[in-house]
Scaffold this motif. Structure first.
Motif, mmCIF file in Angstrom:
data_model
loop_
_atom_site.group_PDB
_atom_site.id
_atom_site.type_symbol
_atom_site.label_atom_id
_atom_site.label_comp_id
_atom_site.label_asym_id
_atom_site.label_seq_id
_atom_site.Cartn_x
_atom_site.Cartn_y
_atom_site.Cartn_z
ATOM 1 N N LEU A 196 -6.170 -6.927 11.348
ATOM 2 C CA LEU A 196 -6.528 -6.388 10.036
ATOM 3 C C LEU A 196 -5.622 -6.939 8.953
ATOM 4 O O LEU A 196 -6.089 -7.351 7.878
ATOM 5 C CB LEU A 196 -6.447 -4.857 10.077
ATOM 6 N N LEU A 197 -4.325 -6.973 9.214
ATOM 7 C CA LEU A 197 -3.373 -7.461 8.220
ATOM 8 C C LEU A 197 -3.615 -8.940 7.910
ATOM 9 O O LEU A 197 -3.425 -9.382 6.773
ATOM 10 C CB LEU A 197 -1.946 -7.254 8.733
ATOM 11 N N THR A 198 -4.039 -9.692 8.909
ATOM 12 C CA THR A 198 -4.225 -11.130 8.743
ATOM 13 C C THR A 198 -5.500 -11.474 7.983
ATOM 14 O O THR A 198 -5.534 -12.447 7.221
ATOM 15 C CB THR A 198 -4.237 -11.824 10.115
ATOM 16 N N ILE A 199 -6.555 -10.683 8.155
ATOM 17 C CA ILE A 199 -7.859 -11.092 7.607
ATOM 18 C C ILE A 199 -8.410 -10.177 6.514
ATOM 19 O O ILE A 199 -9.419 -10.519 5.904
ATOM 20 C CB ILE A 199 -8.910 -11.206 8.729
ATOM 21 N N VAL A 200 -7.788 -9.019 6.270
ATOM 22 C CA VAL A 200 -8.443 -8.046 5.389
ATOM 23 C C VAL A 200 -8.619 -8.574 3.965
ATOM 24 O O VAL A 200 -9.706 -8.440 3.374
ATOM 25 C CB VAL A 200 -7.682 -6.695 5.392
ATOM 26 N N ASN A 201 -7.607 -9.199 3.387
ATOM 27 C CA ASN A 201 -7.752 -9.698 2.019
ATOM 28 C C ASN A 201 -8.730 -10.876 1.924
ATOM 29 O O ASN A 201 -9.561 -10.905 1.013
ATOM 30 C CB ASN A 201 -6.387 -10.068 1.441
ATOM 31 N N PRO A 202 -8.656 -11.864 2.848
ATOM 32 C CA PRO A 202 -9.706 -12.900 2.823
ATOM 33 C C PRO A 202 -11.099 -12.332 3.013
ATOM 34 O O PRO A 202 -12.062 -12.807 2.392
ATOM 35 C CB PRO A 202 -9.311 -13.808 4.000
ATOM 36 N N ALA A 235 2.992 -9.814 13.736
ATOM 37 C CA ALA A 235 2.209 -9.883 12.500
ATOM 38 C C ALA A 235 2.782 -10.930 11.548
ATOM 39 O O ALA A 235 2.026 -11.687 10.918
ATOM 40 C CB ALA A 235 2.171 -8.515 11.830
ATOM 41 N N ALA A 236 4.107 -10.995 11.447
ATOM 42 C CA ALA A 236 4.739 -11.976 10.562
ATOM 43 C C ALA A 236 4.442 -13.400 11.033
ATOM 44 O O ALA A 236 4.150 -14.287 10.213
ATOM 45 C CB ALA A 236 6.246 -11.736 10.518
ATOM 46 N N ILE A 237 4.497 -13.616 12.349
ATOM 47 C CA ILE A 237 4.183 -14.944 12.889
ATOM 48 C C ILE A 237 2.719 -15.297 12.631
ATOM 49 O O ILE A 237 2.395 -16.425 12.230
ATOM 50 C CB ILE A 237 4.490 -14.992 14.393
ATOM 51 N N SER A 238 1.827 -14.335 12.833
ATOM 52 C CA SER A 238 0.399 -14.576 12.605
ATOM 53 C C SER A 238 0.128 -14.923 11.145
ATOM 54 O O SER A 238 -0.629 -15.857 10.840
ATOM 55 C CB SER A 238 -0.416 -13.343 13.005
ATOM 56 N N LEU A 239 0.735 -14.169 10.239
ATOM 57 C CA LEU A 239 0.540 -14.435 8.806
ATOM 58 C C LEU A 239 1.105 -15.798 8.422
ATOM 59 O O LEU A 239 0.500 -16.525 7.611
ATOM 60 C CB LEU A 239 1.208 -13.342 7.981
ATOM 61 N N TYR A 240 2.241 -16.152 8.995
ATOM 62 C CA TYR A 240 2.851 -17.453 8.689
ATOM 63 C C TYR A 240 1.955 -18.595 9.144
ATOM 64 O O TYR A 240 1.680 -19.533 8.381
ATOM 65 C CB TYR A 240 4.215 -17.542 9.354
ATOM 66 N N PHE A 285 -8.589 -24.095 4.528
ATOM 67 C CA PHE A 285 -9.877 -23.835 3.889
ATOM 68 C C PHE A 285 -10.135 -22.341 3.829
ATOM 69 O O PHE A 285 -9.545 -21.557 4.568
ATOM 70 C CB PHE A 285 -11.026 -24.529 4.637
ATOM 71 N N ASP A 286 -11.026 -21.962 2.909
ATOM 72 C CA ASP A 286 -11.387 -20.569 2.698
ATOM 73 C C ASP A 286 -12.795 -20.313 3.224
ATOM 74 O O ASP A 286 -13.346 -21.107 3.978
ATOM 75 C CB ASP A 286 -11.285 -20.227 1.207
ATOM 76 N N GLY A 287 -13.386 -19.190 2.804
ATOM 77 C CA GLY A 287 -14.737 -18.870 3.240
ATOM 78 C C GLY A 287 -14.780 -18.335 4.658
ATOM 79 O O GLY A 287 -13.754 -17.947 5.240
ATOM 80 N N ILE A 288 -15.977 -18.339 5.237
ATOM 81 C CA ILE A 288 -16.173 -17.812 6.579
ATOM 82 C C ILE A 288 -15.362 -18.594 7.606
ATOM 83 O O ILE A 288 -14.758 -18.015 8.519
ATOM 84 C CB ILE A 288 -17.667 -17.834 6.954
ATOM 85 N N ALA A 289 -15.329 -19.919 7.459
ATOM 86 C CA ALA A 289 -14.574 -20.751 8.401
ATOM 87 C C ALA A 289 -13.085 -20.406 8.374
ATOM 88 O O ALA A 289 -12.428 -20.308 9.422
ATOM 89 C CB ALA A 289 -14.782 -22.225 8.082
ATOM 90 N N GLY A 290 -12.555 -20.225 7.175
ATOM 91 C CA GLY A 290 -11.149 -19.846 7.058
ATOM 92 C C GLY A 290 -10.874 -18.472 7.635
ATOM 93 O O GLY A 290 -9.851 -18.240 8.282
ATOM 94 N N LEU A 291 -11.807 -17.542 7.391
ATOM 95 C CA LEU A 291 -11.662 -16.181 7.920
ATOM 96 C C LEU A 291 -11.643 -16.193 9.449
ATOM 97 O O LEU A 291 -10.781 -15.553 10.080
ATOM 98 C CB LEU A 291 -12.810 -15.312 7.418
ATOM 99 N N LEU A 292 -12.577 -16.930 10.050
ATOM 100 C CA LEU A 292 -12.626 -17.019 11.508
ATOM 101 C C LEU A 292 -11.384 -17.703 12.065
ATOM 102 O O LEU A 292 -10.863 -17.298 13.113
ATOM 103 C CB LEU A 292 -13.890 -17.771 11.944
ATOM 104 N N SER A 293 -10.902 -18.705 11.376
ATOM 105 C CA SER A 293 -9.691 -19.401 11.828
ATOM 106 C C SER A 293 -8.494 -18.465 11.820
ATOM 107 O O SER A 293 -7.693 -18.438 12.767
ATOM 108 C CB SER A 293 -9.418 -20.609 10.929
ATOM 109 N N ARG A 294 -8.355 -17.677 10.775
ATOM 110 C CA ARG A 294 -7.249 -16.718 10.691
ATOM 111 C C ARG A 294 -7.376 -15.639 11.771
ATOM 112 O O ARG A 294 -6.366 -15.215 12.350
ATOM 113 C CB ARG A 294 -7.218 -16.078 9.301
#
Length: 208
Positions: free
Chosen positions: A21-27, A147-152, A159-168
């Motif tokens: 959630l922390l990694t993808i919620v804002n995107p 969480a810090a490692i994942s965010l880093y 890239f952004d969009g759906i592809a970026g969201l799935l990658s994150r």
């Protein structure tokens, strides 16, 4: 023993969800609702911490109901309500939305997670609750580190969009799984969880 195993299983589930959630919620919000609807990062962290703490209580509440420990826990809801009200009003006045969330977090930590383990583990399971306090502290710190490692790592997604969201999302899931495996691969309770999952999935594949 059942409580310890279920407590670890609960940690695996809700810590993984919190990190994701922390990694993808804002995107996610930016994609579907626009950048102007996303929350400041500090507010997002507070919401995720509150989500984690609330769900970590679920097992305690389940055991309290199963053991019928309502009388022993009778004063906690009053202390919870008063603390949450007072702290949220005071901090909310100076910090707004963040102050209200902090008030809820303070209440969960100082009242609920301080008193409920004593009621359930000490009174119900007839053993010391010290191990529980140590474990939830260590696991919370582990979750924050993962969480810090994942965010880093997610910050390098180009890239952004759906592809970026799935990658994150994939990064968060992979980092969490790898970290938990390294830390808990020799843990007896973790092995019991994995054995149960293997049996459950094998029965699904072979229903006869």
């Amino acid at each position: 023993k059942s409580f310890e195993t279920l407590n670890l299983a609960s940690f695996f589930i809700y810590s993984s969800l919190t990190i994701l959630l922390l990694t993808i919620v804002n995107p996610l919000v930016e994609i579907f609702f626009g950048p102007d609807r996303s929350l400041p990062f500090f507010s997002t962290i507070l919401i995720c911490i509150n989500f984690y703490l609330n769900n970590q209580r679920e097992l305690l509440l389940t055991f309290k109901s199963s053991l019928g420990l309502y009388w022993e826990d009778r004063k906690r809801p009053i202390a919870e309500g008063l603390t949450n009200l007072i702290v949220s009003i005071v901090l909310g006045r100076y910090m707004g939305f963040d102050g209200i969330i902090i008030g809820t977090i303070v209440t969960n930590v100082c009242i609920n997670l301080a008193i409920e383990p004593l009621v359930i583990i000490h009174n119900g399971l007839r053993t010391s609750a010290l191990w529980y306090y140590l474990s939830i502290t260590g696991r919370f710190l582990l979750s924050m580190a993962v969480a810090a490692i994942s965010l880093y790592l997610a910050s390098f997604v180009p890239f952004d969009g759906i592809a970026g969201l799935l990658s994150r999302a994939i990064i968060a899931i992979a980092v969490t799984a790898a970290a938990f495996y390294l830390v808990y691969r020799k843990d007896e309770n973790a092995r019991a969880i994995f054995r149960t999952l293997r049996i459950a999935f094998s029965k699904k594949r072979n229903p006869q």
